[in-house]
Design a protein around this motif. Sequence first.
Motif, PDB file in Angstrom:
ATOM      1  N   LEU A 128      -4.171   0.444   3.147  1.00  0.00           N
ATOM      2  CA  LEU A 128      -5.387   0.527   2.589  1.00  0.00           C
ATOM      3  C   LEU A 128      -6.376   1.369   3.381  1.00  0.00           C
ATOM      4  CD1 LEU A 128      -6.255  -3.072   1.126  1.00  0.00           C
ATOM      5  CD2 LEU A 128      -5.453  -0.987  -0.273  1.00  0.00           C
ATOM      6  N   GLY A 129      -5.761   1.818   4.551  1.00  0.00           N
ATOM      7  CA  GLY A 129      -6.684   2.622   5.371  1.00  0.00           C
ATOM      8  C   GLY A 129      -6.311   2.060   6.940  1.00  0.00           C
ATOM      9  N   ARG A 130      -6.998   2.880   7.715  1.00  0.00           N
ATOM     10  CA  ARG A 130      -7.050   2.965   9.312  1.00  0.00           C
ATOM     11  C   ARG A 130      -8.168   2.298   9.602  1.00  0.00           C
ATOM     12  NH1 ARG A 130      -4.888   8.978  10.661  1.00  0.00           N
ATOM     13  NH2 ARG A 130      -2.875   8.851   9.575  1.00  0.00           N
ATOM     14  N   TRP A 131      -8.251   1.655  11.011  1.00  0.00           N
ATOM     15  CA  TRP A 131      -9.537   0.918  11.311  1.00  0.00           C
ATOM     16  C   TRP A 131     -10.348   1.982  11.648  1.00  0.00           C
ATOM     17  CZ3 TRP A 131     -12.316  -2.712  11.615  1.00  0.00           C
ATOM     18  CH2 TRP A 131     -13.223  -3.118  12.789  1.00  0.00           C
ATOM     19  N   MET A 132     -11.428   1.846  11.045  1.00  0.00           N
ATOM     20  CA  MET A 132     -12.625   2.955  11.543  1.00  0.00           C
ATOM     21  C   MET A 132     -13.778   2.266  12.308  1.00  0.00           C
ATOM     22  SD  MET A 132     -11.058   5.694  10.127  1.00  0.00           S
ATOM     23  CE  MET A 132     -12.246   6.883  10.321  1.00  0.00           C
ATOM     24  N   GLY A 133     -13.845   1.072  12.515  1.00  0.00           N
ATOM     25  CA  GLY A 133     -14.811   0.424  13.320  1.00  0.00           C
ATOM     26  C   GLY A 133     -15.720  -0.350  12.419  1.00  0.00           C
ATOM     27  N   TRP A 134     -16.852  -0.773  13.131  1.00  0.00           N
ATOM     28  CA  TRP A 134     -17.670  -1.606  12.355  1.00  0.00           C
ATOM     29  C   TRP A 134     -19.054  -0.929  11.957  1.00  0.00           C
ATOM     30  CZ3 TRP A 134     -16.311  -6.692  11.547  1.00  0.00           C
ATOM     31  CH2 TRP A 134     -15.292  -7.140  12.367  1.00  0.00           C
ATOM     32  N   ASN A 135     -19.460  -1.415  10.651  1.00  0.00           N
ATOM     33  CA  ASN A 135     -20.803  -0.820  10.279  1.00  0.00           C
ATOM     34  C   ASN A 135     -21.756  -1.872  10.667  1.00  0.00           C
ATOM     35  OD1 ASN A 135     -23.017  -0.127   8.948  1.00  0.00           O
ATOM     36  ND2 ASN A 135     -22.015   0.049   6.902  1.00  0.00           N
ATOM     37  N   ALA A 187      -3.700   5.350   1.874  1.00  0.00           N
ATOM     38  CA  ALA A 187      -2.677   6.196   0.942  1.00  0.00           C
ATOM     39  C   ALA A 187      -3.509   6.856  -0.039  1.00  0.00           C
ATOM     40  CB  ALA A 187      -1.728   5.346   0.181  1.00  0.00           C
ATOM     41  N   ALA A 188      -3.006   8.135  -0.665  1.00  0.00           N
ATOM     42  CA  ALA A 188      -3.727   8.719  -1.564  1.00  0.00           C
ATOM     43  C   ALA A 188      -3.231   8.030  -2.859  1.00  0.00           C
ATOM     44  CB  ALA A 188      -3.165  10.240  -1.748  1.00  0.00           C
ATOM     45  N   CYS A 189      -4.423   7.970  -4.028  1.00  0.00           N
ATOM     46  CA  CYS A 189      -4.325   7.369  -5.088  1.00  0.00           C
ATOM     47  C   CYS A 189      -3.822   8.517  -6.124  1.00  0.00           C
ATOM     48  CB  CYS A 189      -5.681   6.873  -5.645  1.00  0.00           C
ATOM     49  SG  CYS A 189      -6.201   5.503  -4.903  1.00  0.00           S
ATOM     50  N   GLY A 190      -3.447   8.238  -7.314  1.00  0.00           N
ATOM     51  CA  GLY A 190      -2.972   9.082  -8.246  1.00  0.00           C
ATOM     52  C   GLY A 190      -4.071  10.442  -8.401  1.00  0.00           C
ATOM     53  N   ASN A 191      -5.469   9.925  -8.458  1.00  0.00           N
ATOM     54  CA  ASN A 191      -6.414  11.072  -8.574  1.00  0.00           C
ATOM     55  C   ASN A 191      -6.627  11.847  -7.372  1.00  0.00           C
ATOM     56  OD1 ASN A 191      -7.528   9.008  -6.908  1.00  0.00           O
ATOM     57  ND2 ASN A 191      -9.242   8.436  -8.469  1.00  0.00           N
ATOM     58  N   GLY A 192      -6.082  11.657  -6.324  1.00  0.00           N
ATOM     59  CA  GLY A 192      -6.190  12.441  -5.027  1.00  0.00           C
ATOM     60  C   GLY A 192      -7.070  11.736  -4.055  1.00  0.00           C
ATOM     61  N   VAL A 193      -7.814  10.730  -4.378  1.00  0.00           N
ATOM     62  CA  VAL A 193      -8.807   9.907  -3.412  1.00  0.00           C
ATOM     63  C   VAL A 193      -7.678   9.450  -2.640  1.00  0.00           C
ATOM     64  CG1 VAL A 193     -10.638   8.582  -3.343  1.00  0.00           C
ATOM     65  CG2 VAL A 193     -10.624  10.065  -5.113  1.00  0.00           C
ATOM     66  N   ARG A 194      -8.314   9.163  -1.350  1.00  0.00           N
ATOM     67  CA  ARG A 194      -7.799   8.235  -0.444  1.00  0.00           C
ATOM     68  C   ARG A 194      -8.119   6.763  -0.387  1.00  0.00           C
ATOM     69  NH1 ARG A 194      -5.228  11.559   4.598  1.00  0.00           N
ATOM     70  NH2 ARG A 194      -4.492   9.645   4.926  1.00  0.00           N
ATOM     71  N   ARG A 195      -7.456   5.772  -0.393  1.00  0.00           N
ATOM     72  CA  ARG A 195      -7.901   4.404  -0.366  1.00  0.00           C
ATOM     73  C   ARG A 195      -8.860   4.115   0.492  1.00  0.00           C
ATOM     74  NH1 ARG A 195      -4.562   2.152  -4.402  1.00  0.00           N
ATOM     75  NH2 ARG A 195      -2.664   3.269  -4.600  1.00  0.00           N
TER      76      ARG A 195
END
Length: 85
Positions: free
Chosen positions: A1-8, A22-30
């Motif tokens: 679902l993605g890489r750790w990017m930190g805390w908001n 990972a990329a979705c079918g619409n090209g957007v990354r999860r």
Amino acid sequence: LGRWMGWNLSKAPPVARFDRGAACGNGVRRKLTVSFACGREASLRSVSEPSACVYEAEALHPAACDAAAEPEMQTLPPHKPRDEL
């Protein structure tokens, strides 16, 4: 679902951010954001997909508790296997 990017840290309590998944079918990354609430045990309360490939989760954890407050008592439904999120 993605890489750790930190805390908001602009939210209280802070929200964990994961991006560039990972990329979705619409090209957007999860991507995923995880908010934490007080709970007696570490557990996942909910997961939703508010828009395509964008996920939000809420986790319960003792570390999210205020030391002066009683942890939330909640009966969670049994986990059922799923093919996808």
